[in-house]
Design an enzyme around this catalytic site. Structure first.
Site, PDB file in Angstrom:
ATOM      1  N   HIS A   1       0.820  -1.303  -0.105  1.00  0.00           N
ATOM      2  CA  HIS A   1       0.058   0.077   0.045  1.00  0.00           C
ATOM      3  C   HIS A   1       0.786   1.282  -0.146  1.00  0.00           C
ATOM      4  CE1 HIS A   1      -3.836  -2.420   0.773  1.00  0.00           C
ATOM      5  NE2 HIS A   1      -3.025  -2.930   1.417  1.00  0.00           N
TER       6      HIS A   1
ATOM      7  N   ASN B   1     -10.223  -3.491   0.888  1.00  0.00           N
ATOM      8  CA  ASN B   1      -9.952  -3.365  -0.359  1.00  0.00           C
ATOM      9  C   ASN B   1     -11.075  -3.157  -1.220  1.00  0.00           C
ATOM     10  OD1 ASN B   1     -10.585  -5.965  -1.751  1.00  0.00           O
ATOM     11  ND2 ASN B   1      -8.803  -6.709  -0.934  1.00  0.00           N
TER      12      ASN B   1
END
Length: 509
Positions: free
Chosen positions: A60, A138
Site C-alpha cells: 500500500h 480493499n
C-alpha cells in the site's frame, strides 16, 4: 556445522534453525479459530515481514487521501441499529462523524503508475466520540489467502525477484498454482475489475468478517461494503495502457480535482448480517475471506453514507503518515474468529510502530478527537505526555491511590463468546476453493470474460509448462469453459522459446 541426517539442506526452518513442519496454517483452537498467541513461527515471520522496507510501506505504498464525514442513518435496513450494535456513531439518524480515507495500490512502490493491475486499498479512519475506528480493506471484497502465515509468502511472490529486482509473472503463478484458495481473487484481479478507473468510482470492503455487539453483549457476524454513489468504472488492459502513456497519476489527480471542484465523492456503507455460528448449511465457512456471502441470503443493508469534501493540506503529514489497523475498534464492534483478521490485527499496528514510530498515534492525522490518558511514556519522537487533567504526573501505573488513572466504568455487558477445541495446525474444513470463482466467471459480462482470458493467457504464456498445466487444471475446476478457454489461448499463444523447465512471464502488472 551440526546437521540432522533426516533434515535436507532445503528444509524450511525459522530464524532459530527450527524445522518448520507446517507452513500453511497457524495454531488455532479448532480449525476455525480463534488463534493462540504462542504462534512463534508466525510471530517471527510476520514481524520480520513488517520490517522489510524502510521507510516506505511494505504494501500500500502508493496512495491518495481525503477528509470528509460519515452520516449515520440510525437504522440497518429498516430496523433500529441498536438491535445489533451499541456503537455510538451509528445510533442517531443524521449524526456525522469526521473521517479520513486513504486509497492505495497494494504491491507497487510509492511512485508506481496508478494504472497497474493491482487490488486497491480502501482504509477509513472514523474519529468517533469513543476514539478512533479503522475500517481497513480493499476494493475486491475477497482476498488471496485465508491464513495469515501465508501473507509474507504471497507478497514475496508478487514483489520483484530478490535477485533481478523485476516483478516476474512466473513467480506469481508458481505461488498461485500451488494456492487454489486464490482462484476467486485471481478471477477478479485479471478481469477489468483488477484496474479501477479511479478511486471515486470503485467499491470498498472490509473483506474480513467482524462482529457487532449490542447492549446485552449479544453478537452477530458482519461484512462491511462501501458502494459508490458514482457509477462503478473499471479499465481494460488496453485502456490502462493508453491512460498510462499520458498520465500515471490519474487516480490521485481525479480525486483531488473532483473535491476542488466541489464534486464530492460519496459512498453508502452497507452491511451483511449473519448469526454468530458456524452455519453448517452453507457450502463455505462464513469466516473465510476468500468468499463472498450470497446477497440473496444475506442482503446489503444500508447503515450510512460517507462524503469526502476536503483535500489534505500536506500530503506527507496526512496521507503518508496516516496509519491504520484492523484492531482499532470502538465499543459495539468486535473481532470474529477469522484467523486472517487476527493475524492482520497484530501485523498492521506492529508495522505502524516500525514505519512511523512508537508514538505514531500522537501525530495529528492519527490522533483521536477526544482526550487521551494513558500510562505509556517516552519512546522516539514523543510530542507530549498523555496526562489527564488533574492526574498526578508522578504516577504512570495502575492501580494507584496517589492520583493516577482509573479504569473506565463498564456501561454494557461484555460479549463472551465460548471457545473450545484442540489447539491444532489445520486448514478449515469447508475450503470450496473453486465454486465462487466459477460463479464470478459467469457473472462477468462477455467483454469482461474476454479481457480476463486475454490477460491470463498473456501472463501465463511465459511460465513453465508445469505451471501452465497446474493453472489450467485449477481454472477447469472453477468452470470447464474457463479452463478450456485459457488452455486454448495458451496453445495459440505458446512461444517457441518456452521450455518445460524454463521460461519467465512478463511483468503482469
Amino acid at each position: 556445522m551440526l546437521s540432522d541426517k533426516n533434515e535436507q539442506e532445503q528444509t524450511l526452518t525459522n530464524r532459530q534453525g527450527h524445522p518448520v513442519t507446517d507452513n500453511q496454517s497457524i495454531r488455532s483452537v479448532g480449525n476455525r479459530g480463534p488463534t493462540v498467541l504462542e504462534n512463534y513461527d508466525f510471530l517471527e515471520k510476520i514481524t520480520h515481514f513488517d520490517r522489510e522496507r524502510i521507510p516506505e510501506r511494505v504494501v500500500h505504498a502508493r496512495g491518495a487521501g481525503a477528509h470528509g464525514y460519515f452520516e449515520a442513518y440510525g437504522t440497518v435496513g429498516e430496523e433500529p441499529i441498536a438491535k445489533y450494535t451499541r456503537a455510538k456513531l451509528f445510533q442517531e439518524k443524521g449524526k456525522q462523524t469526521p473521517v479520513f480515507v486513504r486509497f492505495s495500490s497494494v504491491i507497487h512502490g510509492g511512485h508506481s503508475p496508478e494504472t497497474l493491475r493491482d487490488p486497491r486499498g480502501f482504509a477509513v479512519k472514523f474519529y468517533t466520540e469513543d476514539g478512533n475506528w479503522d475500517l481497513v480493506g480493499n476494493n475486491l471484497k475477497v482476498f488471496f489467502i485465508r491464513d495469515p502465515l501465508k501473507f509474507p509468502d504471497l507478497v514475496h511472490a508478487f514483489k520483484p525477484d530478490p535477485v533481478t529486482n523485476r516483478q516476474d509473472g512466473e513467480r506469481i503463478f508458481d505461488f498461485i498454482s500451488n494456492t487454489p484458495e486464490a482462484m476467486h481473487m485471481i478471477t477478479f484481479l485479471f478481469s477489468p475489475w483488477g484496474i479501477p478507473a479511479n478511486y471515486r468510482q470503485m467499491q470498498g470492503s472490509g473483506v474480513n468478517t467482524y462482529k457487532w455487539v449490542n447492549e446485552e453483549g449479544e453478537a452477530v457476524l458482519i461484512k462491511y461494503h462501501w458502494e459508490p454513489k458514482q457509477e462503478i468504472k473499471n479499465l481494460t488492459a488496453k485502456e490502462a495502457e493508453e491512460m498510462q502513456a499520458t498520465n500515471f497519476n490519474h487516480a490521485t489527480e481525479d480525486l483531488y480535482e473532483s473535491i476542488e471542484r466541489g464534486e464530492f465523492p460519496e459512498w453508502e456503507l452497507c452491511v451483511q448480517i449473519m448469526s454468530d455460528d458456524a452455519h453448517p448449511e452453507l457450502d463455505f465457512d462464513p469466516l473465510d475471506p476468500t468468499k463472498l456471502w450470497p446477497t440473496e441470503q444475506f442482503p446489503f443493508l444500508p447503515v450510512g453514507r460517507m462524503v469526502l469534501n476536503k483535500n489534505p493540506q500536506n500530503y506527507f503529514a496526512e496521507v503518508e503518515q496516516a496509519a491504520f489497523g484492523t484492531g482499532v475498534l470502538v465499543d459495539g464492534l468486535d473481532f470474529s474468529d477469522d484467523k486472517l483478521l487476527q493475524g492482520r490485527t497484530f501485523s498492521y499496528s506492529d508495522t505502524q510502530r516500525y514505519r512511523v514510530g512508537a508514538n505514531y498515534l500522537q501525530l495529528p492525522i492519527n490522533a483521536p478527537l477526544k482526550h487521551v490518558a494513558t500510562n505509556q511514556r517516552d519512546g522516539q519522537m514523543t510530542m507530549h505526555v498523555d496526562l489527564a487533567e488533574g492526574q498526578n504526573p508522578h504516577v504512570n501505573y495502575e492501580p494507584s491511590s496517589l492520583g493516577g488513572l482509573d479504569e473506565a466504568p463498564k456501561e454494557a455487558k461484555d460479549h463472551t463468546p465460548h471457545v473450545e477445541g484442540n489447539v491444532v495446525r489445520e486448514k478449515i474444513e469447508r475450503e470450496n476453493n473453486f465454486k465462487q470463482a466459477g460463479e464470478r466467471y459467469h457473472i462477468l459480462e462477455d467483454w469482461e470474460r474476454e479481457d480476463l482470458i486475454a490477460n491470463l493467457v498473456e501472463q501465463l504464456s511465459g511460465c513453465q509448462l508445469s505451471i501452465q498445466s497446474r493453472m489450467i487444471e485449477l481454472f477447469k475446476q472453477c468452470d470447464e469453459d474457463y479452463g478450456k478457454r485459457v488452455e486454448m489461448g495458451l496453445q495459440n499463444h505458446r512461444m517457441p522459446g518456452v521450455k518445460e523447465a524454463e521460461g519467465h512471464a512478463a511483468n503482469p502488472y
